[in-house]
Motif scaffolding. Structure first.
Motif, PDB file in Angstrom:
ATOM      1  N   SER A 171     -11.184  -1.621  19.844  1.00  0.00           N
ATOM      2  CA  SER A 171     -11.039  -2.857  20.647  1.00  0.00           C
ATOM      3  C   SER A 171     -10.583  -2.672  22.093  1.00  0.00           C
ATOM      4  N   ALA A 172      -9.996  -1.532  22.438  1.00  0.00           N
ATOM      5  CA  ALA A 172      -9.456  -1.388  23.795  1.00  0.00           C
ATOM      6  C   ALA A 172     -10.571  -1.447  24.841  1.00  0.00           C
ATOM      7  N   ALA A 173     -11.568  -0.584  24.694  1.00  0.00           N
ATOM      8  CA  ALA A 173     -12.663  -0.559  25.667  1.00  0.00           C
ATOM      9  C   ALA A 173     -13.384  -1.909  25.715  1.00  0.00           C
ATOM     10  N   GLU A 174     -13.574  -2.511  24.537  1.00  0.00           N
ATOM     11  CA  GLU A 174     -14.275  -3.794  24.463  1.00  0.00           C
ATOM     12  C   GLU A 174     -13.482  -4.888  25.175  1.00  0.00           C
ATOM     13  N   SER A 175     -12.157  -4.872  25.003  1.00  0.00           N
ATOM     14  CA  SER A 175     -11.345  -5.909  25.647  1.00  0.00           C
ATOM     15  C   SER A 175     -11.432  -5.785  27.167  1.00  0.00           C
ATOM     16  N   LYS A 176     -11.527  -4.551  27.662  1.00  0.00           N
ATOM     17  CA  LYS A 176     -11.614  -4.352  29.106  1.00  0.00           C
ATOM     18  C   LYS A 176     -12.981  -4.753  29.660  1.00  0.00           C
ATOM     19  N   GLU A 177     -14.030  -4.540  28.851  1.00  0.00           N
ATOM     20  CA  GLU A 177     -15.358  -5.033  29.252  1.00  0.00           C
ATOM     21  C   GLU A 177     -15.354  -6.547  29.416  1.00  0.00           C
ATOM     22  N   GLU A 178     -14.685  -7.216  28.497  1.00  0.00           N
ATOM     23  CA  GLU A 178     -14.609  -8.687  28.582  1.00  0.00           C
ATOM     24  C   GLU A 178     -13.829  -9.114  29.824  1.00  0.00           C
ATOM     25  N   LEU A 179     -12.732  -8.386  30.103  1.00  0.00           N
ATOM     26  CA  LEU A 179     -11.915  -8.710  31.277  1.00  0.00           C
ATOM     27  C   LEU A 179     -12.746  -8.606  32.557  1.00  0.00           C
ATOM     28  N   ALA A 180     -13.558  -7.561  32.618  1.00  0.00           N
ATOM     29  CA  ALA A 180     -14.331  -7.309  33.843  1.00  0.00           C
ATOM     30  C   ALA A 180     -15.422  -8.350  34.086  1.00  0.00           C
ATOM     31  N   LYS A 181     -15.657  -9.208  33.096  1.00  0.00           N
ATOM     32  CA  LYS A 181     -16.645 -10.287  33.271  1.00  0.00           C
ATOM     33  C   LYS A 181     -16.027 -11.549  33.877  1.00  0.00           C
ATOM     34  N   LEU A 182     -14.710 -11.606  33.919  1.00  0.00           N
ATOM     35  CA  LEU A 182     -14.049 -12.825  34.414  1.00  0.00           C
ATOM     36  C   LEU A 182     -14.155 -12.917  35.933  1.00  0.00           C
ATOM     37  N   ASP A 183     -14.191 -14.144  36.418  1.00  0.00           N
ATOM     38  CA  ASP A 183     -14.176 -14.317  37.872  1.00  0.00           C
ATOM     39  C   ASP A 183     -12.793 -14.774  38.342  1.00  0.00           C
ATOM     40  N   ILE A 184     -11.788 -14.080  37.897  1.00  0.00           N
ATOM     41  CA  ILE A 184     -10.437 -14.248  38.429  1.00  0.00           C
ATOM     42  C   ILE A 184      -9.923 -12.835  38.729  1.00  0.00           C
ATOM     43  N   PRO A 185      -8.872 -12.704  39.554  1.00  0.00           N
ATOM     44  CA  PRO A 185      -8.407 -11.366  39.936  1.00  0.00           C
ATOM     45  C   PRO A 185      -7.990 -10.515  38.725  1.00  0.00           C
ATOM     46  N   PHE A 186      -8.582  -9.324  38.626  1.00  0.00           N
ATOM     47  CA  PHE A 186      -8.217  -8.384  37.557  1.00  0.00           C
ATOM     48  C   PHE A 186      -8.261  -6.959  38.088  1.00  0.00           C
ATOM     49  N   ILE A 187      -7.486  -6.099  37.442  1.00  0.00           N
ATOM     50  CA  ILE A 187      -7.586  -4.646  37.622  1.00  0.00           C
ATOM     51  C   ILE A 187      -7.734  -4.065  36.225  1.00  0.00           C
ATOM     52  N   THR A 188      -8.772  -3.251  36.014  1.00  0.00           N
ATOM     53  CA  THR A 188      -8.980  -2.685  34.685  1.00  0.00           C
ATOM     54  C   THR A 188      -9.651  -1.326  34.823  1.00  0.00           C
ATOM     55  N   ASN A 189     -10.142  -0.795  33.713  1.00  0.00           N
ATOM     56  CA  ASN A 189     -10.895   0.457  33.762  1.00  0.00           C
ATOM     57  C   ASN A 189     -11.906   0.487  32.632  1.00  0.00           C
ATOM     58  N   VAL A 190     -12.859   1.358  32.760  1.00  0.00           N
ATOM     59  CA  VAL A 190     -13.920   1.490  31.765  1.00  0.00           C
ATOM     60  C   VAL A 190     -13.517   2.557  30.755  1.00  0.00           C
ATOM     61  N   GLY A 191     -13.595   2.235  29.470  1.00  0.00           N
ATOM     62  CA  GLY A 191     -13.379   3.256  28.445  1.00  0.00           C
ATOM     63  C   GLY A 191     -12.087   3.086  27.667  1.00  0.00           C
ATOM     64  N   ARG A 192     -11.760   4.120  26.905  1.00  0.00           N
ATOM     65  CA  ARG A 192     -10.638   4.071  25.967  1.00  0.00           C
ATOM     66  C   ARG A 192      -9.289   4.321  26.603  1.00  0.00           C
ATOM     67  N   LYS A 193      -9.290   5.013  27.723  1.00  0.00           N
ATOM     68  CA  LYS A 193      -8.014   5.456  28.290  1.00  0.00           C
ATOM     69  C   LYS A 193      -7.246   4.328  28.966  1.00  0.00           C
ATOM     70  N   GLY A 194      -5.956   4.537  29.136  1.00  0.00           N
ATOM     71  CA  GLY A 194      -5.079   3.550  29.751  1.00  0.00           C
ATOM     72  C   GLY A 194      -3.671   3.777  29.242  1.00  0.00           C
ATOM     73  N   GLY A 195      -2.899   2.711  29.100  1.00  0.00           N
ATOM     74  CA  GLY A 195      -1.577   2.849  28.508  1.00  0.00           C
ATOM     75  C   GLY A 195      -0.459   2.347  29.405  1.00  0.00           C
ATOM     76  N   SER A 196       0.739   2.368  28.848  1.00  0.00           N
ATOM     77  CA  SER A 196       1.912   1.796  29.519  1.00  0.00           C
ATOM     78  C   SER A 196       2.170   2.432  30.873  1.00  0.00           C
ATOM     79  N   THR A 197       2.123   3.769  30.946  1.00  0.00           N
ATOM     80  CA  THR A 197       2.477   4.436  32.198  1.00  0.00           C
ATOM     81  C   THR A 197       1.453   4.124  33.295  1.00  0.00           C
ATOM     82  N   ILE A 198       0.207   3.873  32.879  1.00  0.00           N
ATOM     83  CA  ILE A 198      -0.880   3.583  33.820  1.00  0.00           C
ATOM     84  C   ILE A 198      -0.702   2.197  34.432  1.00  0.00           C
ATOM     85  N   VAL A 199      -0.391   1.234  33.563  1.00  0.00           N
ATOM     86  CA  VAL A 199      -0.185  -0.140  34.027  1.00  0.00           C
ATOM     87  C   VAL A 199       1.063  -0.220  34.910  1.00  0.00           C
TER      88      VAL A 199
END
Lengths: 216, 216
Positions: free
Chosen positions: B173-201
């Motif tokens: 679900s992580a990568a999929e949730s970020k794909e959905e986020l990137a479709k929104l037309d409101i300000p977002f910062i995200t990334n493509v794929g599985r990687k991420g996490g607390s230290t990144i945010v």
């Protein structure tokens, strides 16, 4: 709370998501050099990073896993280098065995001493930890200076940690500090290269505490 | 403290280490697709992960950086999905503008409501955050369910966050949730794929707060 739509009960439970993730990791990792007792730690590190390269870069002292499980079961203190590591470690399993998780880097005496000596808080906090939590697990995900100081104190025979989990992330000193750690003949868990960090060290500690609990 | 050897004053100061790290990152990254205002965020994410692939995978809504700086300067609330993100965010710069950092996932009412509804605490915490911190910055590093719930509430017109930083890590679900986020037309910062996490945010939020402070 008044929202337009109602909650739907979950179709997939969080436990199932974790199980499914672990299956994917095992399948995609394929062959690996880790022992049966090291593998759950590698698996949880990959789970926390989605980074197989990081998982494969891990290095274990031969006694590391047993030493970690023993320290947790004996209720030894766990020392985190930063607060993110402290809050990330799952407490109920640690506390069940009488253990506790500590972080000294923001203690007023540490801050004052670091200023006085013109050194980093991480170094002074390591010295305090060696006095207050020797024999425990040192979990270092951020500060290469903390790890290098701990290694120095081990070499001098002043520090006798039960296990060092040293996986600081960074471009300056991090990889070098881990190389030094891997030369020690005391229990350590580390990795080769720049990668690491708080979430990675937390994953390793939590994996150990799950293994400690499974011993019953 | 009585150790065999004395402290040596540091030959390299922590500020210099950070500067040197940033130089290495810029050099090794080479050409990249990010704007001048996006780059400091990418740079700090790479600094926190030592992972250029992760840095390169970042995706910004065109208004994201300005919206984030504005939210911080207006003292809007910052909502973390987990405690690791909350403690990692540097507070003095946020508090200077009257802001504060919140996490709802361990609130007693959230825990109770999640049990009652047979859903995750992350989902219930997101709903509480939307009520208490709408217009703020949502910083999600762990829970895809929190991010998916927030996206759903945005689509329904119920949630109006100032900025969503959504970079959960994971295999399900992580990568999929970020794909959905990137479709929104409101300000977002995200990334493509599985990687991420607390230290990144945390790195992304801290980069924004440094930029906010530089505006004076």
């Amino acid at each position: 709370m008044d929202f337009h739509t109602e909650f739907k009960p979950l179709t997939v439970q969080p436990q199932e998501i974790e199980g499914k993730s672990f299956e994917i990791i095992t399948e995609e990792l394929g062959e690996h050099p880790f022992t049966e007792e090291q593998y759950p730690i590698v698996q949880r590190v990959i789970h926390a990073s989605a980074d197989f390269e990081l998982g494969r870069s891990m290095v274990f002292h031969p006694d590391a896993v047993e030493a970690g499980i023993r320290a947790i079961r004996e209720g030894r203190k766990i020392v985190a280098d930063v607060q993110m590591v402290q809050v990330g470690i799952s407490k109920p399993r640690i506390e069940k065995f009488g253990g506790s998780v500590h972080v000294y880097i923001s203690d007023p005496d540490v801050i004052e001493e670091a200023k006085r000596l013109n050194t980093t808080r991480a170094i002074v906090a390591t010295r305090k930890a060696v006095k207050e939590a020797d024999g425990g697990i040192f979990a270092i995900g951020n500060a290469p200076t903390a790890l290098l100081e701990l290694i120095r104190l081990v070499k001098e025979g002043v520090a006798r940690p039960g296990l060092i989990i040293g996986m600081p992330v960074g471009f300056v000193s991090a990889a070098e500090s881990k190389e030094e750690l891997a030369k020690l003949d005391i229990p350590f868990i580390t990795n080769v290269g720049r990668k690491g960090g708080s979430t990675i060290v937390v994953a390793a500690v939590n994996a150990l505490s799950i293994m400690a609990e499974k011993r019953g």
